[in-house]
Design a protein around this motif. Sequence first.
Motif, PDB file in Angstrom:
ATOM      1  N   ILE A  81     -17.695 -40.504-114.019  1.00  0.00           N
ATOM      2  CA  ILE A  81     -16.841 -40.356-115.191  1.00  0.00           C
ATOM      3  C   ILE A  81     -15.940 -39.150-114.939  1.00  0.00           C
ATOM      4  O   ILE A  81     -16.420 -38.042-114.711  1.00  0.00           O
ATOM      5  N   LEU A  82     -14.638 -39.378-114.941  1.00  0.00           N
ATOM      6  CA  LEU A  82     -13.668 -38.300-114.844  1.00  0.00           C
ATOM      7  C   LEU A  82     -13.380 -37.833-116.270  1.00  0.00           C
ATOM      8  O   LEU A  82     -12.851 -38.589-117.083  1.00  0.00           O
ATOM      9  N   PHE A  83     -13.764 -36.618-116.567  1.00  0.00           N
ATOM     10  CA  PHE A  83     -13.737 -36.099-117.931  1.00  0.00           C
ATOM     11  C   PHE A  83     -12.538 -35.170-118.111  1.00  0.00           C
ATOM     12  O   PHE A  83     -12.413 -34.158-117.409  1.00  0.00           O
ATOM     13  N   VAL A  84     -11.655 -35.531-119.044  1.00  0.00           N
ATOM     14  CA  VAL A  84     -10.493 -34.696-119.365  1.00  0.00           C
ATOM     15  C   VAL A  84     -10.649 -34.239-120.813  1.00  0.00           C
ATOM     16  O   VAL A  84     -10.595 -35.056-121.735  1.00  0.00           O
ATOM     17  N   ASP A  85     -10.864 -32.956-121.013  1.00  0.00           N
ATOM     18  CA  ASP A  85     -11.142 -32.431-122.344  1.00  0.00           C
ATOM     19  C   ASP A  85      -9.872 -31.886-122.988  1.00  0.00           C
ATOM     20  O   ASP A  85      -9.016 -31.311-122.311  1.00  0.00           O
ATOM     21  N   ASP A  86      -9.763 -32.088-124.296  1.00  0.00           N
ATOM     22  CA  ASP A  86      -8.652 -31.518-125.068  1.00  0.00           C
ATOM     23  C   ASP A  86      -7.298 -31.980-124.540  1.00  0.00           C
ATOM     24  O   ASP A  86      -6.419 -31.172-124.243  1.00  0.00           O
ATOM     25  N   LEU A  87      -7.131 -33.252-124.434  1.00  0.00           N
ATOM     26  CA  LEU A  87      -5.942 -33.826-123.803  1.00  0.00           C
ATOM     27  C   LEU A  87      -4.770 -33.875-124.773  1.00  0.00           C
ATOM     28  O   LEU A  87      -4.863 -34.428-125.865  1.00  0.00           O
ATOM     29  N   VAL A  88      -3.650 -33.300-124.374  1.00  0.00           N
ATOM     30  CA  VAL A  88      -2.388 -33.423-125.099  1.00  0.00           C
ATOM     31  C   VAL A  88      -1.274 -33.022-124.137  1.00  0.00           C
ATOM     32  O   VAL A  88      -1.469 -32.150-123.286  1.00  0.00           O
ATOM     33  N   PHE A  89      -0.136 -33.680-124.231  1.00  0.00           N
ATOM     34  CA  PHE A  89       0.953 -33.423-123.307  1.00  0.00           C
ATOM     35  C   PHE A  89       2.181 -32.912-124.044  1.00  0.00           C
ATOM     36  O   PHE A  89       2.490 -33.359-125.150  1.00  0.00           O
ATOM     37  N   THR A  95     -11.308 -47.295-108.448  1.00  0.00           N
ATOM     38  CA  THR A  95     -12.260 -48.327-108.065  1.00  0.00           C
ATOM     39  C   THR A  95     -13.248 -48.575-109.191  1.00  0.00           C
ATOM     40  O   THR A  95     -13.250 -47.879-110.207  1.00  0.00           O
ATOM     41  N   SER A  96     -14.123 -49.550-108.992  1.00  0.00           N
ATOM     42  CA  SER A  96     -15.047 -49.960-110.049  1.00  0.00           C
ATOM     43  C   SER A  96     -16.130 -48.934-110.338  1.00  0.00           C
ATOM     44  O   SER A  96     -16.889 -49.095-111.291  1.00  0.00           O
ATOM     45  N   ASN A  97     -16.224 -47.879-109.536  1.00  0.00           N
ATOM     46  CA  ASN A  97     -17.244 -46.850-109.784  1.00  0.00           C
ATOM     47  C   ASN A  97     -16.666 -45.630-110.505  1.00  0.00           C
ATOM     48  O   ASN A  97     -17.282 -44.571-110.530  1.00  0.00           O
ATOM     49  N   ILE A  98     -15.477 -45.784-111.106  1.00  0.00           N
ATOM     50  CA  ILE A  98     -14.816 -44.666-111.781  1.00  0.00           C
ATOM     51  C   ILE A  98     -14.333 -45.083-113.163  1.00  0.00           C
ATOM     52  O   ILE A  98     -13.719 -46.142-113.330  1.00  0.00           O
ATOM     53  N   LEU A  99     -14.613 -44.239-114.164  1.00  0.00           N
ATOM     54  CA  LEU A  99     -14.036 -44.384-115.501  1.00  0.00           C
ATOM     55  C   LEU A  99     -13.451 -43.038-115.929  1.00  0.00           C
ATOM     56  O   LEU A  99     -13.857 -41.987-115.422  1.00  0.00           O
ATOM     57  N   ILE A 100     -12.526 -43.093-116.865  1.00  0.00           N
ATOM     58  CA  ILE A 100     -11.944 -41.879-117.428  1.00  0.00           C
ATOM     59  C   ILE A 100     -12.359 -41.769-118.888  1.00  0.00           C
ATOM     60  O   ILE A 100     -12.126 -42.695-119.673  1.00  0.00           O
ATOM     61  N   TYR A 101     -13.014 -40.652-119.240  1.00  0.00           N
ATOM     62  CA  TYR A 101     -13.339 -40.350-120.627  1.00  0.00           C
ATOM     63  C   TYR A 101     -12.542 -39.098-120.997  1.00  0.00           C
ATOM     64  O   TYR A 101     -12.671 -38.057-120.349  1.00  0.00           O
ATOM     65  N   ALA A 102     -11.729 -39.203-122.036  1.00  0.00           N
ATOM     66  CA  ALA A 102     -10.902 -38.084-122.462  1.00  0.00           C
ATOM     67  C   ALA A 102     -11.144 -37.789-123.930  1.00  0.00           C
ATOM     68  O   ALA A 102     -11.470 -38.681-124.713  1.00  0.00           O
ATOM     69  N   ALA A 125     -16.064 -52.277-117.596  1.00  0.00           N
ATOM     70  CA  ALA A 125     -16.132 -51.278-118.669  1.00  0.00           C
ATOM     71  C   ALA A 125     -14.751 -50.654-118.835  1.00  0.00           C
ATOM     72  O   ALA A 125     -13.869 -50.808-117.981  1.00  0.00           O
ATOM     73  N   ASN A 126     -14.579 -49.956-119.938  1.00  0.00           N
ATOM     74  CA  ASN A 126     -13.265 -49.422-120.293  1.00  0.00           C
ATOM     75  C   ASN A 126     -13.205 -47.909-120.196  1.00  0.00           C
ATOM     76  O   ASN A 126     -14.214 -47.208-120.377  1.00  0.00           O
ATOM     77  N   ASN A 127     -11.991 -47.408-119.946  1.00  0.00           N
ATOM     78  CA  ASN A 127     -11.733 -45.989-120.142  1.00  0.00           C
ATOM     79  C   ASN A 127     -11.804 -45.703-121.644  1.00  0.00           C
ATOM     80  O   ASN A 127     -11.495 -46.569-122.461  1.00  0.00           O
ATOM     81  N   VAL A 128     -12.224 -44.487-121.995  1.00  0.00           N
ATOM     82  CA  VAL A 128     -12.475 -44.172-123.402  1.00  0.00           C
ATOM     83  C   VAL A 128     -11.704 -42.922-123.816  1.00  0.00           C
ATOM     84  O   VAL A 128     -11.701 -41.921-123.090  1.00  0.00           O
ATOM     85  N   LEU A 129     -11.072 -43.001-124.987  1.00  0.00           N
ATOM     86  CA  LEU A 129     -10.456 -41.837-125.607  1.00  0.00           C
ATOM     87  C   LEU A 129     -11.210 -41.533-126.894  1.00  0.00           C
ATOM     88  O   LEU A 129     -11.303 -42.376-127.797  1.00  0.00           O
TER      89      LEU A 129
END
Length: 461
Positions: free
Chosen positions: A314-322, A344-351, A257-261
């Motif tokens: 799911i590691l959730f990063v809200d309102d992402l901007v740098f 690892t395979s049990n982690i995804l990032i949704y931002a 599966a993919n990380n999602v923006l």
Amino acid sequence: MNRSCSSTNLFLLALDSLSVYRNLLEDSVLGKLRELLAGLEKMDLQLRDIINYYNDFYFELAKCPGLSLSHHILNQLIFAENSFSFNAQAMHPSMPENTLDQAVVSDLKNLETIAKLDSTTLKAEIAKLYKNNNTGNYPDDAGTFPESLLQILPDWEFSPTLLVNREPEHLRTLKEKFLTSTCWGDCLQDLKEFHRQYGCGIFARSIAFIWERTEGRGSLKCVERPDPITLRDLVDYHDERSRVLENTRQFLKGYPANNVLLYGDRGTGKSSTVKAILNEYHPLGLRMIEIPKAFLADFPQILRLLHNRSQKFILFVDDLVFGDNEENYTSLKAVLEGGLESKTSNILIYATSNRRHLVKEYFSERAGLQSSNREEEVHAGDSMQEKLSLADRFGINVVFSSPDQKQYLKIVEGIASHRNLAIDQTTLHKEALQWALWYNGRSARTARQFVDWIEGELAGH
């Protein structure tokens, strides 16, 4: 008196005999209980000291739900992190399944012994010990044992039934197994299955967490009341949301599966979509950790914490901007691309973000492409492309655009229908459009805020 025959000695021995669950002795309630029991084993301890030990213990016990020692001990053993619980829940167990079983069964029996201790038993033991001591060192004029002093000490009882609370069904089921069992040691397999399915420690206690720092150290904090929003509450944006849902289902099934923006206009339901996904799929082992943008440099620490857990995160990063030159940008980029310590395979990032280009770009950088200024970067074009490409490192990009008037009214209708509001469509549309003009423009968030208002208006008339 032969103290080895006293019941206090048996309770103390049960605590001292803990091996796999030995860290439970660090718990404030059990620690104070142990001090009390150990005090009763000292021949020269005055009654005044024992009264203090008793009340110190009761002070800690009174903080527990239902004032129940048995339920407190159950909570401690169910959520304990030790070699048994961690091995039972691990994706790749580090030892044969039955290696610790005998020690765990013994610990469960000892914890059952302690759980069934009540104030009546303890007071009787205190009275027996001090009467038999016959020291005469009592706080009354006659020098006799003050029975009334023990009678006014606060009480607690063994509670063999479930407390009335809002705990999840799977947790209530496990507790009921223990409380109705004639021997806690017989519940070993039920406890194993609980850890295998729901994990251990903090991850078995809650489904949502926030990463925070205290005195420079990062740690997870349970979210006691996660946002209850569900997929049913979200109206429209079905195509956008379906891509995220399909990716999440693949992830939970163990497929790639993919990380999602999720990016786009404000108030279009990006963050709500992610939160609703957690509420939909947490029964399948999904957990979510919200990471403030300021703490993205802690990613390596978080990855090590989640390694070899059975749950999906799911590691959730809200309102992402740098901004420019932020080290957190580098930390996120490394995790997305996969560094030496990759996720690892049990982690995804949704931002989520309100902008497609997550790193701020300046006109001066574009001017640097043809500048003769010695202070400008020679390869300014490379830096600019590097900034523009961060969003591409997410496997899936989903755009949430502001709704047109027709779509906005459709969202309003959907929310109002879901709440069974008795209002005609013409009035609803008119008021909704006026609300959008007065406040934040057309968006899913504006639609929800409007329906909140109109529902209150209708209820007040």
